[in-house]
Write a protein that holds these residues in place. Sequence first.
Motif, PDB file in Angstrom:
ATOM      1  N   PRO A  24      -2.396  -3.774   2.559  1.00  0.00           N
ATOM      2  CA  PRO A  24      -2.002  -4.860   3.456  1.00  0.00           C
ATOM      3  C   PRO A  24      -3.178  -5.431   4.240  1.00  0.00           C
ATOM      4  O   PRO A  24      -4.194  -4.767   4.473  1.00  0.00           O
ATOM      5  N   ARG A  25      -3.000  -6.670   4.641  1.00  0.00           N
ATOM      6  CA  ARG A  25      -3.835  -7.321   5.633  1.00  0.00           C
ATOM      7  C   ARG A  25      -2.914  -7.877   6.713  1.00  0.00           C
ATOM      8  O   ARG A  25      -1.747  -8.160   6.453  1.00  0.00           O
ATOM      9  N   TYR A  26      -3.526  -8.082   7.929  1.00  0.00           N
ATOM     10  CA  TYR A  26      -2.686  -8.446   9.053  1.00  0.00           C
ATOM     11  C   TYR A  26      -3.194  -9.734   9.682  1.00  0.00           C
ATOM     12  O   TYR A  26      -4.414  -9.989   9.751  1.00  0.00           O
ATOM     13  N   SER A  27      -2.250 -10.526  10.132  1.00  0.00           N
ATOM     14  CA  SER A  27      -2.557 -11.678  10.990  1.00  0.00           C
ATOM     15  C   SER A  27      -1.907 -11.428  12.334  1.00  0.00           C
ATOM     16  O   SER A  27      -0.795 -10.903  12.418  1.00  0.00           O
ATOM     17  N   GLN A  47      11.107   0.065  -1.628  1.00  0.00           N
ATOM     18  CA  GLN A  47      11.372   0.639  -0.316  1.00  0.00           C
ATOM     19  C   GLN A  47      11.106  -0.418   0.751  1.00  0.00           C
ATOM     20  O   GLN A  47      10.226  -1.269   0.596  1.00  0.00           O
ATOM     21  N   ASP A  48      11.880  -0.359   1.805  1.00  0.00           N
ATOM     22  CA  ASP A  48      11.731  -1.348   2.861  1.00  0.00           C
ATOM     23  C   ASP A  48      10.359  -1.233   3.502  1.00  0.00           C
ATOM     24  O   ASP A  48       9.837  -0.123   3.745  1.00  0.00           O
ATOM     25  N   TYR A  49       9.791  -2.416   3.786  1.00  0.00           N
ATOM     26  CA  TYR A  49       8.502  -2.447   4.470  1.00  0.00           C
ATOM     27  C   TYR A  49       8.695  -2.022   5.929  1.00  0.00           C
ATOM     28  O   TYR A  49       9.679  -2.397   6.580  1.00  0.00           O
ATOM     29  N   THR A  50       7.733  -1.265   6.421  1.00  0.00           N
ATOM     30  CA  THR A  50       7.772  -0.806   7.818  1.00  0.00           C
ATOM     31  C   THR A  50       6.484  -1.232   8.499  1.00  0.00           C
ATOM     32  O   THR A  50       5.383  -1.002   7.973  1.00  0.00           O
ATOM     33  N   ARG A  86       0.889 -12.889   0.090  1.00  0.00           N
ATOM     34  CA  ARG A  86       2.330 -13.022   0.238  1.00  0.00           C
ATOM     35  C   ARG A  86       2.768 -12.314   1.512  1.00  0.00           C
ATOM     36  O   ARG A  86       2.382 -11.183   1.769  1.00  0.00           O
ATOM     37  N   GLU A  87       3.553 -13.000   2.324  1.00  0.00           N
ATOM     38  CA  GLU A  87       4.029 -12.426   3.577  1.00  0.00           C
ATOM     39  C   GLU A  87       5.017 -11.309   3.276  1.00  0.00           C
ATOM     40  O   GLU A  87       5.992 -11.500   2.545  1.00  0.00           O
ATOM     41  N   ALA A  88       4.778 -10.147   3.879  1.00  0.00           N
ATOM     42  CA  ALA A  88       5.617  -8.984   3.609  1.00  0.00           C
ATOM     43  C   ALA A  88       6.609  -8.733   4.733  1.00  0.00           C
ATOM     44  O   ALA A  88       7.821  -8.662   4.505  1.00  0.00           O
ATOM     45  N   TRP A 114       0.525  -8.876   5.311  1.00  0.00           N
ATOM     46  CA  TRP A 114       0.407  -9.650   4.069  1.00  0.00           C
ATOM     47  C   TRP A 114      -0.027  -8.713   2.948  1.00  0.00           C
ATOM     48  O   TRP A 114      -0.852  -7.820   3.152  1.00  0.00           O
ATOM     49  N   SER A 115       0.556  -8.952   1.734  1.00  0.00           N
ATOM     50  CA  SER A 115       0.158  -8.195   0.547  1.00  0.00           C
ATOM     51  C   SER A 115      -0.382  -9.167  -0.490  1.00  0.00           C
ATOM     52  O   SER A 115      -0.011 -10.350  -0.492  1.00  0.00           O
ATOM     53  N   PRO A 116      -1.253  -8.703  -1.392  1.00  0.00           N
ATOM     54  CA  PRO A 116      -1.835  -9.622  -2.383  1.00  0.00           C
ATOM     55  C   PRO A 116      -0.745 -10.213  -3.284  1.00  0.00           C
ATOM     56  O   PRO A 116       0.135  -9.505  -3.788  1.00  0.00           O
ATOM     57  N   GLY A 117      -0.801 -11.529  -3.473  1.00  0.00           N
ATOM     58  CA  GLY A 117       0.148 -12.220  -4.337  1.00  0.00           C
ATOM     59  C   GLY A 117      -0.525 -12.741  -5.581  1.00  0.00           C
ATOM     60  O   GLY A 117      -1.666 -12.399  -5.902  1.00  0.00           O
ATOM     61  N   GLY A 118       0.224 -13.567  -6.328  1.00  0.00           N
ATOM     62  CA  GLY A 118      -0.309 -14.099  -7.574  1.00  0.00           C
ATOM     63  C   GLY A 118      -1.374 -15.148  -7.339  1.00  0.00           C
ATOM     64  O   GLY A 118      -1.361 -15.902  -6.363  1.00  0.00           O
TER      65      GLY A 118
END
Length: 864
Positions: free
Chosen positions: A566-569, A531-534, A654-656, A645-649
């Motif tokens: 998520p985390r935000y910058s 689903q598209d990120y909002t 990873r920028e969402a 940002w979402s957790p990446g490998g």
Amino acid sequence: LAFCRGRVVRVPKGPLIRVVDTEVVIPCSVSDYDGPSEQNFDWEFSRETDFMRIVSTWDSTFTSEEYQKRVGHGDIKLRRSSNDAVELVIRNIQPTDQGRYKCSTPSTDATVQGNYDAEVQVKVISDGLSVSGSKARSSMSLRLSEGDSFKLRCSAITTSPEHTHLHVTWQIKSGSTWWDILSLTHEGKFQPGPGYEERYHNGDIRLDTGANDTYRLSVSQASSVDGGAYRCLVSEWVRGADSSWQKIQEKSVEIASVAIQRTDVVISTSNMSVTERDSLDLTCNITTDRSGIFQAEVMWYFSASPDDTLSDAQVLLSMDHDSVVSDSTLISLSHVDRNCYHLLVRDVDVEDSGYYFCQAAVWVPLHNGSWHKVVERTSAPVSVVVTALEPDYEVFLNASKTPKFSDDPTELNCRITNAQDTEANIRFTVSWYYRQRLRSDDVVTEDLLATMDADWTLLLGDRSRERTQNGEIIFSKKAVDTFSLRIQWTSESDRGDYFCVISAWSRHRNNSWVKSKDVTSASVSIFWAIQDYTLTVEAVKLKPFFVAGHTFEMTCKVSSKNIKTPRYSVLITAEKPLTDQSNPNGTTRIISLNQDSVVRLEDWTDQTRVDGVVLEKVQENEFRYRMYQTQISDAGLYRCVVTAWSPGGGGMWREAVNGLSNPIQIDFQMSGPVFNVSVHSDNPTIYQGELADLLCIVTMEGMALEPDDMTFDVSWFAVRSFALDRDPVLLASLDRRGIVMQSRRNGSSDLSLERISPLEFRLRVHGCEDHDFGNHYCVVTPWVRSATGVWQREPDIKAKPIFLSVKMDVLNAFKYPLLIGIGLATVIGLLSCLIGYCSSRWCCKKEVQETRRERRRLMSMEMD
């Protein structure tokens, strides 16, 4: 030469010696004649003096009565060979035909010149040639084996009264044609026939003479091409008057009929298939009717292709004619009788599949006790297919962990089930494949992720090589019958179908491993709905009204959907008015806070207010921005730029998605003075090396201020072009504290910047050069002290540029070069004069003595 030219009639030089009852051909030709190209000929015969007419080419009544019967039966005839040549042919010549033959040509010339007839003497002798074969009346028959030797004899003798020579030729009949084998010519030379040259030089074919005028043909190493009828052809030759050899007769006699029994080598077994670890038994049969003593030499070959030559094939085993067998552990060679040989290959392997053939040679003893190889044959190849012992097993693939979001782990297990006939010599390896889901009309492609060799060495595919080396993908063997694929952080590009292939490997005799079977599992689908990120960002101004010098404060509230933990910058930006010269682009990045809560000043350059801006995290989705002691120059639109940002490998983020808030405006009511700036110069056009003065004048309208309540930052810029189409270059700046900063210069000119009055600033360019031209302008930043004693920065003001033109002073530019040139020319001229005078005075002086000449007048011509 024209006088000697005339008709010439030619016949062979006689006498011509011919044998009774043979055919005689006498040629006649004419040359150097006039008239038509086709000439006629008359033939006449004389035994003593009178000539009798025989035949003519143009007159049918020319023949005498005595020859009319023979000419009518065709025993005597004329055969035209060309327009100017004929041949007289007499069949079955008799002794009564001995005499002189004359060839005549009727005249077609304008004048009679040359000879019109020619004579030749023909001598008829009795037939003294006798040719015979064996004593039996009919030819004998020989039945031989391939490789045998045989001899044939014929007898030839002549009792001719003339000195004649015999030409003996042995021939073989192939079909309806007789082919020459070997000849003894009438000149005493041996001449092999076509295709027999090599055998003659090797000594396999010989022609020998013996007693009683016998001629013996000896053939060694007989082959199938030597089968057929043989005859002895003898011709009698005599040397003519012109020293050339002439064949006068020829006789032949059939000697024998030879049949060659071919020796064949065949493998009795046809194409066959055997199972791995069984024994392979092949039989090589030698077919021959040879009844004498002989020994066979057998050699077995193996080849991967039926078209390989003996040099390319592999020798398995051999046995020479003394029955000595080459040693081998798993291969043995034995023979039941002298025509049958067995090849036994024990414990066959898949590598033994190929083509087998044997080569056999037959050896016979000689009189001296040695052995001689008479024939050698190679069998046709036999195809042998070794079927591997395949183990029976099944493969099951399941997913122990499936992702629901991006970056979730995925784990697949490939298990071997229902394994049977898996002995110690069987080993299993796995290969992992990925298949991307495509539309129904597209071709499905399969990507190899990884595969294992027989020694369990992992070979990576292009798709997974980098991620496996980084530890993002792990291939492992959990148990003897279980292989695992784990993706630590599954991405959207990993969605698709996965399947595994279990390979069974068998150990061969040389301890090498060969793949025997592949079993493919059913595919497992790894898929989740995307689903598209909002992301929504709302900026709120906490204090609706404030004035310059107070604190500006706003908050940014963030809400998101379809993003896992998520985390935000956050980045705070300001959109300044276009009149602000500090940022021509209009947008300034002030301060940022990343997803790890690390704060960083971006483009905030006010050194007096380094701690004047603060960005902090109030809650997980709420951020607050403060700006202390606001200045009038801070007016503009402020926004929050938020990145989710979402957790990446590998513990990375990873920028969402990115989001932009609504703008918050800072606006001040201006009640103070209004400043204007202009640039002035008394002399904008100067010469090189002169001083250029440029004034930056500040004027003020509205409310008057005391000089101590205002100060200015002044910066001078130059655009090095007539049109303002280049980037401006900073020349010098003077801040409100009186500190002057100059930019680095490449030329020899120098700059000075000073304040000459509270509202006037002067820029001087000392020793102007040509690169100092261009449009010059100043940018002024006013600072005003408020009633509370706080200094407020006003917006930057840019003056209208003035063009500074630098010209070259021609007189001053060429003054010193002209003076130096005139001085050097004067010195060089004086030095040249001095050198010339000295040379003429001392070096080139010569005394010339002239001889006295008498002066006499010339006498006049009249006196002479």
